[in-house]
Motif scaffolding. Sequence first.
Motif, PDB file in Angstrom:
ATOM      1  N   PHE A   9      -1.273   8.978   8.388  1.00 45.72           N
ATOM      2  CA  PHE A   9      -1.990   8.636   7.582  1.00 45.72           C
ATOM      3  C   PHE A   9      -1.539   9.434   5.961  1.00 45.72           C
ATOM      4  N   ALA A  10      -0.953  10.560   6.556  1.00 40.53           N
ATOM      5  CA  ALA A  10      -0.188  11.208   5.338  1.00 40.53           C
ATOM      6  C   ALA A  10       0.855  10.904   5.210  1.00 40.53           C
ATOM      7  N   PHE A  11       1.681   9.791   5.393  1.00 40.60           N
ATOM      8  CA  PHE A  11       2.374   9.507   5.261  1.00 40.60           C
ATOM      9  C   PHE A  11       3.040   8.478   4.687  1.00 40.60           C
ATOM     10  N   GLY A  12       3.483   8.209   3.305  1.00 38.05           N
ATOM     11  CA  GLY A  12       2.992   7.641   2.098  1.00 38.05           C
ATOM     12  C   GLY A  12       4.345   6.154   2.326  1.00 38.05           C
ATOM     13  N   HIS A  13       4.143   5.009   2.739  1.00 35.82           N
ATOM     14  CA  HIS A  13       4.276   4.025   2.638  1.00 35.82           C
ATOM     15  C   HIS A  13       5.121   3.820   4.288  1.00 35.82           C
ATOM     16  N   MET A  15      10.635   3.265  -0.696  1.00 36.28           N
ATOM     17  CA  MET A  15      11.258   2.921   0.959  1.00 36.28           C
ATOM     18  C   MET A  15      12.638   4.092   1.665  1.00 36.28           C
ATOM     19  N   GLY A  16      12.633   4.927   0.642  1.00 41.27           N
ATOM     20  CA  GLY A  16      13.407   6.123   0.633  1.00 41.27           C
ATOM     21  C   GLY A  16      14.756   4.845   0.602  1.00 41.27           C
ATOM     22  N   TRP A  17      15.556   4.261   0.296  1.00 42.15           N
ATOM     23  CA  TRP A  17      16.641   3.606   0.432  1.00 42.15           C
ATOM     24  C   TRP A  17      16.516   3.279  -0.631  1.00 42.15           C
ATOM     25  N   SER A  18      16.873   4.372  -1.246  1.00 40.53           N
ATOM     26  CA  SER A  18      18.125   4.907  -2.812  1.00 40.53           C
ATOM     27  C   SER A  18      17.654   6.088  -2.695  1.00 40.53           C
ATOM     28  N   ALA A  19      18.890   6.735  -2.964  1.00 44.74           N
ATOM     29  CA  ALA A  19      18.671   7.910  -3.691  1.00 44.74           C
ATOM     30  C   ALA A  19      18.864   8.896  -5.178  1.00 44.74           C
ATOM     31  N   GLY A  20      18.910   7.310  -6.300  1.00 41.04           N
ATOM     32  CA  GLY A  20      18.928   7.284  -7.278  1.00 41.04           C
ATOM     33  C   GLY A  20      17.988   6.943  -7.692  1.00 41.04           C
ATOM     34  N   ILE A  67      -1.910  -6.668   9.980  1.00 39.91           N
ATOM     35  CA  ILE A  67      -2.314  -5.219   9.601  1.00 39.91           C
ATOM     36  C   ILE A  67      -3.617  -4.601  10.220  1.00 39.91           C
ATOM     37  N   ASP A  68      -3.669  -4.621  11.700  1.00 40.09           N
ATOM     38  CA  ASP A  68      -4.035  -3.441  12.533  1.00 40.09           C
ATOM     39  C   ASP A  68      -4.778  -1.839  12.099  1.00 40.09           C
ATOM     40  N   ASP A  69      -6.195  -1.958  12.240  1.00 42.69           N
ATOM     41  CA  ASP A  69      -6.568  -0.242  12.147  1.00 42.69           C
ATOM     42  C   ASP A  69      -6.255   0.325  10.525  1.00 42.69           C
ATOM     43  N   LEU A  70      -6.656  -0.825  10.121  1.00 44.49           N
ATOM     44  CA  LEU A  70      -6.579  -0.329   8.328  1.00 44.49           C
ATOM     45  C   LEU A  70      -6.878   0.811   8.151  1.00 44.49           C
ATOM     46  N   GLN A  71      -7.828   1.002   8.553  1.00 41.91           N
ATOM     47  CA  GLN A  71      -8.416   3.144   8.193  1.00 41.91           C
ATOM     48  C   GLN A  71      -7.269   3.658   8.483  1.00 41.91           C
ATOM     49  N   TRP A  72      -6.912   3.474   9.380  1.00 39.33           N
ATOM     50  CA  TRP A  72      -5.061   4.512   9.240  1.00 39.33           C
ATOM     51  C   TRP A  72      -3.980   4.155   8.486  1.00 39.33           C
ATOM     52  N   ILE A  73      -4.581   3.209   7.777  1.00 33.46           N
ATOM     53  CA  ILE A  73      -2.681   2.754   7.172  1.00 33.46           C
ATOM     54  C   ILE A  73      -2.744   3.860   5.854  1.00 33.46           C
ATOM     55  N   ASP A  74      -1.549   4.670   5.890  1.00 33.03           N
ATOM     56  CA  ASP A  74      -0.803   5.490   4.352  1.00 33.03           C
ATOM     57  C   ASP A  74      -1.710   4.943   3.502  1.00 33.03           C
ATOM     58  N   ARG A  75      -2.298   5.655   1.542  1.00 31.99           N
ATOM     59  CA  ARG A  75      -2.997   4.808   1.401  1.00 31.99           C
ATOM     60  C   ARG A  75      -2.119   4.105   0.350  1.00 31.99           C
ATOM     61  N   GLU A  76      -0.778   4.441   0.533  1.00 30.50           N
ATOM     62  CA  GLU A  76       0.429   4.195  -0.811  1.00 30.50           C
ATOM     63  C   GLU A  76       0.680   2.356  -0.462  1.00 30.50           C
ATOM     64  N   SER A  77       0.407   2.404   0.833  1.00 33.83           N
ATOM     65  CA  SER A  77       0.727   1.445   1.483  1.00 33.83           C
ATOM     66  C   SER A  77      -0.318   0.100   1.784  1.00 33.83           C
ATOM     67  N   GLN A  78      -1.704   1.167   1.493  1.00 36.30           N
ATOM     68  CA  GLN A  78      -2.736   0.181   1.767  1.00 36.30           C
ATOM     69  C   GLN A  78      -3.003  -0.462  -0.058  1.00 36.30           C
ATOM     70  N   THR A  79      -2.849   0.315  -0.991  1.00 40.04           N
ATOM     71  CA  THR A  79      -2.834  -0.574  -2.489  1.00 40.04           C
ATOM     72  C   THR A  79      -1.840  -1.363  -1.954  1.00 40.04           C
ATOM     73  N   VAL A  80      -0.532  -1.176  -1.605  1.00 39.63           N
ATOM     74  CA  VAL A  80       0.438  -2.306  -2.053  1.00 39.63           C
ATOM     75  C   VAL A  80       0.231  -3.390  -1.531  1.00 39.63           C
TER      76      VAL A  80
END
Length: 506
Positions: free
Chosen positions: A63-67, A96-101, A131-144
């Motif tokens: 749950f704490a892992f953003g996106h 997504m961590g696909w770019s460091a810049g 999206i299954d178990d929406l209550q456990w999707i991280d907040r950042e992903s839920q918002t998007v």
Amino acid sequence: MLVGREAELSAITSALDAARGGRGSSLCLAGPPGIGKTSLLDAAESATTGFHCLRATGVESEFAFGHASLAEIITPLRDRLSQIPPPQRAALEIAMGWSAGGSPSGPFLVGAATVSLLSLASQELPILVVIDDLQWIDRESQTVLLFAARRMRHDAVVFLFARRDGETAPELVGINEFRLSGLTATASAALLSQRLTTRTVIERLVTETAGNPLAILEAAKGLTPEQLRGSAPLPSVLPVGQRLSAGFLAHQSDLSAGARRALVIAAASMDHAAGPVVAALHDEGFDPAVSLAEAEQFGALILTDGSLTFRHPLIRAAVWQQASAADRRSAHHCIAAALVDRPAASIRHRAEAAIGFDDHLAAELHRLAVGQRSRSGYAASSALFERAAQLSSATTLAADAMASAVEDAVLSGDVLRAKKLAGTVADDSTGSPQQARARVLFGLGFLEQNSGSVPYPRRHCCGRPRAWAREPCGCGRSSSWLRSATGWVRRRAWPTPPKRSPLSPT
């Protein structure tokens, strides 16, 4: 095959058909664990011929892992990143961590990039986002994801969410929500079509599980053939699987000791009266008002006008299943002490709490069993006689009570239980008195004559230790002790003796 979900399946089918025509929609399925949310998501995914399916499932530990869940959804579309506006692409790559810049952008750009990416992909094939178990999707992903679901009404994209009741979830404004209810008795009968089950048993299963499909299936697995047919009583607390138990009691460890104890004592109670539970909590040193209020706020109990019930029948089953044997016994002991003005109920609770021999309690149980037998409550009397036998220190009295338990199990139609109990009396090696053994063998012969094979009843005449187990005898003995006891057995133990018995004295 899904049963009893015609309305939900129709809504999902309509949404998929609309997407094929270029119109987007969103739908959220809500309900308790085991109600069928994931099964509906699976059915929707299997019906999406010509769709591109993207699926993510929330995991409580992540749950704490953003996106994290957003990455699971859009990674299959990564090859289209170059086709969306550069600011959106940069924001999404950084998130997504696909770019460091660069520095992280606000959630709007990430949401806009997700909308652009899904819109591009839907021009090739309609898209189903599950999206299954929406209550456990991280907040950042839920918002998007919810941001995209509310805005993609003119693209061939269907968002299908599922979330549990009682869990913290984001505001679902603009999302159509279907709240799943329990199955009816008719739908439950279809669910159990592969098992021989009577209407009465199905109705009891529906009542005890509130129509929860997974709970009905789990409970049916733990029942004997006699219980499924309705010839043997169902257990007072139906068995539930570990997944259901964990789902209904998530975060129970956050409760105080008094609230947890209140749940166990309430689960041990055999009626809905709040008085005995309140008295038991008080005797154990807990504040009943505080403990019960906390359990009610937790969503497990409901208090109304002196009545105390569990919010869902499966919560009671889960509480009882997770409690230790010592906690169960002590809960029964406390309730028994609170029911001194109701002797019959107090005796039953004392029997559940007892350890070792207790001849006085055994005599009281024997008296209750005789009363149940006089009212043709053979299943109940059999259980009481069995417990009386277990508590009796005298071999003769214990054997007599166990023989009565066998007789009443036979009369109630519980074949497997009758044979199981008979094994503790019918064998010579147990040291059971001959009269008790005669009653058991007579009962087994009666059972075989009515529900077994015709030649087998005669084999119980010999009285050999393993004759009741259907082993050939051939000894030709008349077993005079058994024959002399048969008349006494028939006069004393059988309300309606068979018209013809191979054990009748000649």
